[in-house]
Design an enzyme around this catalytic site. Structure first.
Site, PDB file in Angstrom:
ATOM      1  N   ALA A  67      42.931  14.810   9.356  1.00 27.76           N
ATOM      2  CA  ALA A  67      42.057  13.976  10.170  1.00 27.76           C
ATOM      3  C   ALA A  67      41.061  14.873  10.910  1.00 27.76           C
ATOM      4  O   ALA A  67      41.246  16.090  11.018  1.00 27.76           O
ATOM      5  CB  ALA A  67      42.862  13.148  11.156  1.00 27.76           C
ATOM      6  N   GLY A 112      46.747  13.936   7.523  1.00 29.14           N
ATOM      7  CA  GLY A 112      46.317  12.670   6.952  1.00 29.14           C
ATOM      8  C   GLY A 112      46.113  12.737   5.455  1.00 29.14           C
ATOM      9  O   GLY A 112      46.243  11.721   4.756  1.00 29.14           O
ATOM     10  N   GLU A 115      49.458  12.261   3.985  1.00 32.55           N
ATOM     11  CA  GLU A 115      49.819  10.851   4.165  1.00 32.55           C
ATOM     12  C   GLU A 115      49.061   9.938   3.210  1.00 32.55           C
ATOM     13  O   GLU A 115      49.595   8.921   2.746  1.00 32.55           O
ATOM     14  CB  GLU A 115      49.580  10.449   5.626  1.00 32.55           C
ATOM     15  CG  GLU A 115      50.590  11.109   6.563  1.00 32.55           C
ATOM     16  CD  GLU A 115      50.178  11.060   8.024  1.00 32.55           C
ATOM     17  OE1 GLU A 115      51.038  10.743   8.863  1.00 32.55           O
ATOM     18  OE2 GLU A 115      49.006  11.364   8.331  1.00 32.55           O
ATOM     19  N   GLU A 135      51.103  18.450  12.134  1.00 28.67           N
ATOM     20  CA  GLU A 135      50.677  17.822  13.404  1.00 28.67           C
ATOM     21  C   GLU A 135      51.348  18.387  14.641  1.00 28.67           C
ATOM     22  O   GLU A 135      50.742  18.437  15.717  1.00 28.67           O
ATOM     23  CB  GLU A 135      50.918  16.299  13.335  1.00 28.67           C
ATOM     24  CG  GLU A 135      49.952  15.544  12.437  1.00 28.67           C
ATOM     25  CD  GLU A 135      50.403  15.464  10.996  1.00 28.67           C
ATOM     26  OE1 GLU A 135      49.811  14.693  10.230  1.00 28.67           O
ATOM     27  OE2 GLU A 135      51.369  16.171  10.625  1.00 28.67           O
TER      28      GLU A 135
END
Length: 261
Positions: A67, A112, A115, A135
């Site tokens: 992200a 992300g 994911e 993260e």
């Protein structure tokens, strides 16, 4: 199909290609990308011509490197929760597409990006891939489904190891633990994904789509309920023209000609 700023949609035959198109930013996910993905997935879901979807990132360095940290860094707790909810909504939409999805994972797939790959049904990786959920090194947790999909895919203990340490792993280790289905040379990645897509396309579309539904829903049910769901859906297939065609073709020793009906 609509034209977007940061993603690309292309259709070749019955395959839809969904590409995150920010190579200079290593295809980082920001709010605009997520909103565009949300719209694109609605179009794909409603397009009867698309029967398999391949998801990838533009360029050679990254699938999705994560992200956008600059965008996230100034968020309040409420804004952080809202951003996570947006990502989870979009990735659940991807996961719940009626069409089978294949992630062609090139280069970095971090946070992300990992994911996004996890939300696809099947993952084919380039030998250059590095994947992980880093993260915790930023003071946060995975927020787009990583804590849940990763543990369901590779098991709770391995998911905890990867998330708690925040380490990135290479393609061969990811294949070993079942995080990716297959690893190929970078130049073979898209060809391998397309070969797999075409193998899927040889089969009855409704049967493939319902197999996906029963597998995914069944994982969340007690076994006896899941078996009932399987039996119900198995019976439903006998109401389709493709079931008649598939079994007739087998008996007559010829190739099936499925119509998706």
């Amino acid at each position: 199909m609509k034209t977007f700023n940061k993603i690309l949609i292309d259709i070749k035959g019955k395959i839809g290609y969904l590409t995150i198109n920010q190579p200079k930013a290593l295809n980082a996910l920001d709010s605009e990308v997520l909103q565009e993905l949300n719209e694109a997935l609605t179009e794909i879901q409603n397009n009867a011509d698309i029967q398999v979807v391949i998801v990838t990132g533009a360029g050679e360095k990254a699938f999705v490197a994560g992200a956008n940290i600059k965008e996230m860094s100034q968020k309040t707790p409420i804004e952080g929760m809202t951003f996570s909810e947006l990502g989870n909504h979009v990735f659940s939409k991807l996961s719940n597409l009626k069409q089978p999805t294949i992630a062609a994972v090139n280069g970095f797939a971090l946070g992300g990006g990992s994911e996004l790959a996890l939300a696809c049904d099947i993952r084919i990786a380039s030998e250059t891939m590095k994947i992980g959920q880093p993260e915790v090194a930023l003071g946060i947790i995975p927020g787009f489904g990583g804590t849940q999909r990763l543990s369901r895919l590779v098991g709770v203990a391995k998911a905890k190891e990867l998330i708690f340490t925040g380490k990135n792993i290479k393609a061969d280790e990811a294949e070993k633990i079942g995080l990716v289905n297959k690893v190929v040379a970078p130049e073979e990645l898209m060809t391998e994904a397309e070969t797999l897509a075409n193998q899927i396309l040889k089969n009855a579309p409704f049967a493939v789509q319902q197999s996906k539904v029963v597998i995914d829903k069944g994982l969340e049910l007690p076994l006896d309920h899941a078996l009932t769901l399987e039996a119900d859906t198995f019976g439903l297939c006998f109401a389709t023209e493709d079931q008649t065609e598939g079994m007739s073709a087998f008996i007559e020793k010829r190739s099936s000609k499925f119509k998706g009906q």
